[in-house]
Design a protein around this motif. Structure first.
Motif, mmCIF file in Angstrom:
data_model
loop_
_atom_site.group_PDB
_atom_site.id
_atom_site.type_symbol
_atom_site.label_atom_id
_atom_site.label_comp_id
_atom_site.label_asym_id
_atom_site.label_seq_id
_atom_site.Cartn_x
_atom_site.Cartn_y
_atom_site.Cartn_z
ATOM 1 N N ARG A 139 0.829 -1.845 0.145
ATOM 2 C CA ARG A 139 -0.017 0.104 0.312
ATOM 3 C C ARG A 139 0.507 1.476 0.154
ATOM 4 O O ARG A 139 0.808 1.824 -1.182
ATOM 5 C CB ARG A 139 -0.866 -0.378 1.563
ATOM 6 N N PHE A 140 1.810 0.981 0.537
ATOM 7 C CA PHE A 140 3.319 2.427 0.651
ATOM 8 C C PHE A 140 3.536 3.389 -0.477
ATOM 9 O O PHE A 140 3.413 3.865 -0.978
ATOM 10 C CB PHE A 140 3.795 2.264 1.889
ATOM 11 N N VAL A 141 3.950 1.702 -0.936
ATOM 12 C CA VAL A 141 4.538 1.751 -2.070
ATOM 13 C C VAL A 141 3.766 2.313 -3.335
ATOM 14 O O VAL A 141 3.899 3.280 -4.378
ATOM 15 C CB VAL A 141 5.604 -0.021 -2.541
ATOM 16 N N ALA A 142 2.849 1.812 -3.399
ATOM 17 C CA ALA A 142 1.673 2.600 -4.266
ATOM 18 C C ALA A 142 0.802 3.500 -4.002
ATOM 19 O O ALA A 142 1.083 4.466 -5.240
ATOM 20 C CB ALA A 142 0.338 1.637 -4.619
ATOM 21 N N MET A 143 1.180 4.301 -2.885
ATOM 22 C CA MET A 143 0.781 5.866 -2.268
ATOM 23 C C MET A 143 1.907 6.215 -3.197
ATOM 24 O O MET A 143 1.676 7.150 -4.051
ATOM 25 C CB MET A 143 0.855 5.780 -0.956
ATOM 26 N N ALA A 144 2.612 5.940 -2.547
ATOM 27 C CA ALA A 144 4.585 6.591 -3.172
ATOM 28 C C ALA A 144 4.093 6.983 -4.461
ATOM 29 O O ALA A 144 4.588 8.018 -5.245
ATOM 30 C CB ALA A 144 5.350 6.157 -2.467
ATOM 31 N N ARG A 145 4.242 5.782 -5.318
ATOM 32 C CA ARG A 145 3.837 6.309 -7.099
ATOM 33 C C ARG A 145 3.138 6.501 -7.460
ATOM 34 O O ARG A 145 3.476 7.910 -8.188
ATOM 35 C CB ARG A 145 3.859 4.809 -6.973
ATOM 36 N N ALA A 146 1.772 6.624 -6.693
ATOM 37 C CA ALA A 146 0.572 7.867 -7.613
ATOM 38 C C ALA A 146 0.893 9.166 -6.589
ATOM 39 O O ALA A 146 0.103 9.901 -8.094
ATOM 40 C CB ALA A 146 -0.175 7.033 -6.658
ATOM 41 N N ALA A 147 1.388 9.720 -5.995
ATOM 42 C CA ALA A 147 2.433 10.648 -5.593
ATOM 43 C C ALA A 147 3.091 11.453 -6.533
ATOM 44 O O ALA A 147 3.308 12.315 -6.115
ATOM 45 C CB ALA A 147 2.209 10.344 -4.403
ATOM 46 N N GLY A 148 3.923 10.327 -7.098
ATOM 47 C CA GLY A 148 5.697 10.607 -7.865
ATOM 48 C C GLY A 148 6.058 10.882 -6.836
ATOM 49 O O GLY A 148 7.227 12.091 -7.456
ATOM 50 N N THR A 149 6.289 10.123 -5.537
ATOM 51 C CA THR A 149 7.268 10.981 -4.848
ATOM 52 C C THR A 149 8.143 9.660 -4.404
ATOM 53 O O THR A 149 8.056 8.237 -4.295
ATOM 54 C CB THR A 149 6.318 10.345 -3.101
ATOM 55 N N ALA A 150 9.586 10.057 -4.312
ATOM 56 C CA ALA A 150 10.457 9.418 -4.279
ATOM 57 C C ALA A 150 10.949 9.068 -2.795
ATOM 58 O O ALA A 150 10.566 9.339 -2.402
ATOM 59 C CB ALA A 150 12.057 10.227 -4.629
ATOM 60 N N VAL A 151 11.448 7.494 -2.929
ATOM 61 C CA VAL A 151 11.760 6.983 -0.859
ATOM 62 C C VAL A 151 13.147 6.230 -1.052
ATOM 63 O O VAL A 151 13.713 6.110 -1.997
ATOM 64 C CB VAL A 151 10.501 6.036 -1.370
ATOM 65 N N ARG A 152 13.327 7.058 0.724
ATOM 66 C CA ARG A 152 14.438 6.693 0.270
ATOM 67 C C ARG A 152 14.310 5.272 1.390
ATOM 68 O O ARG A 152 13.898 5.212 2.443
ATOM 69 C CB ARG A 152 15.421 7.277 1.274
ATOM 70 N N VAL A 153 14.958 4.070 1.212
ATOM 71 C CA VAL A 153 14.948 3.092 1.910
ATOM 72 C C VAL A 153 15.596 2.799 3.042
ATOM 73 O O VAL A 153 17.148 2.971 2.157
ATOM 74 C CB VAL A 153 14.820 1.881 0.901
ATOM 75 N N LEU A 154 15.504 2.855 3.980
ATOM 76 C CA LEU A 154 16.152 2.747 5.104
ATOM 77 C C LEU A 154 16.645 1.364 5.932
ATOM 78 O O LEU A 154 15.082 2.140 7.204
ATOM 79 C CB LEU A 154 16.287 4.109 5.630
ATOM 80 N N PRO A 155 16.587 0.157 5.623
ATOM 81 C CA PRO A 155 15.788 -0.659 6.368
ATOM 82 C C PRO A 155 17.402 -0.242 8.097
ATOM 83 O O PRO A 155 18.309 0.625 8.217
ATOM 84 C CB PRO A 155 17.599 -2.061 6.126
ATOM 85 N N MET A 156 16.340 -0.246 8.830
ATOM 86 C CA MET A 156 17.737 0.384 10.889
ATOM 87 C C MET A 156 17.385 -1.552 11.197
ATOM 88 O O MET A 156 16.456 -1.894 11.556
ATOM 89 C CB MET A 156 16.554 1.579 10.981
#
Length: 199
Positions: A22-39
């Motif tokens: 859901r998050f990935v789809a949301m970010a794509r729909a918004a055209g928003t870049a995502v920084r993937v940060l495993p912690m």
């Protein structure tokens, strides 16, 4: 001005699994870049008041299972409440996601993250096992060499930096989404993330 999302995650977290697609789809729909940060939650919990699952009070452990079942059924996602390989060390998978991010970009890292989460919670696979991780790379169409890349000092340094950034931002659990500096904790806050992205 375009938004920016920092996606702090632990790849063994069921809540991260429940929210990931859901998050990935949301970010794509918004055209928003995502920084993937495993912690590393093993380092975040001690400074944020969190406890590993086996050390939590029985009441909290019991209610966690109730909530997992609720969200599993609500979202229609396959999820084993007691997966075969959990608890599991997330360090190898976290480093692999970082290596893929460094070499192949955030979209590939998001794809692998989804595969790792699904492996734990839907497929009964051991994400601490190198053979499992090699299989996930294959299934995601990524180079087998990323397993070797994951052992590089630069990858461990990035993992340490991600973890310290999580601590510095006051994070305490996974998933945590930071949008333009504002923290949203938990997959059940994705509606608020979406509102923020649309603002």
């Amino acid at each position: 001005m375009p938004h920016a999302i920092e996606y702090f995650l632990a790849p063994q977290s069921p809540w991260t699994y429940l929210g990931h697609e859901r998050f990935v789809a949301m970010a794509r729909a918004a055209g928003t870049a995502v920084r993937v940060l495993p912690m590393d939650l093993g380092r975040v919990f001690p400074v944020s008041g969190g406890l590993p699952l086996p050390k939590r009070a029985p009441q909290r452990q019991a209610y966690r299972l109730v909530e997992l079942q609720r969200f599993r059924d609500h979202l229609g996602l396959p999820l084993n409440l007691h997966p075969k390989f959990f608890p599991v060390s997330a360090d190898p998978a976290s480093r692999l996601i970082i290596a893929v991010d460094l070499h192949d970009g955030s979209e590939a890292a998001l794809r692998l993250t989804g595969a790792v989460l699904t492996a734990v919670w839907a497929q009964e696979r051991d994400i601490a096992d190198a053979a499992t991780l090699a299989g996930l790379l294959r299934e995601c169409g990524l180079a087998a060499a990323r397993l070797d890349d994951a052992a590089a000092p630069a990858v461990q340094q990035r993992y340490d930096e991600n973890t310290q950034a999580a601590i510095d931002r006051g994070l305490f659990g996974s998933p945590s989404y930071v949008v333009d500096g504002e923290l949203f904790w938990g997959q059940d806050r994705l509606e608020f993330v979406q509102r923020k992205l649309q603002s």
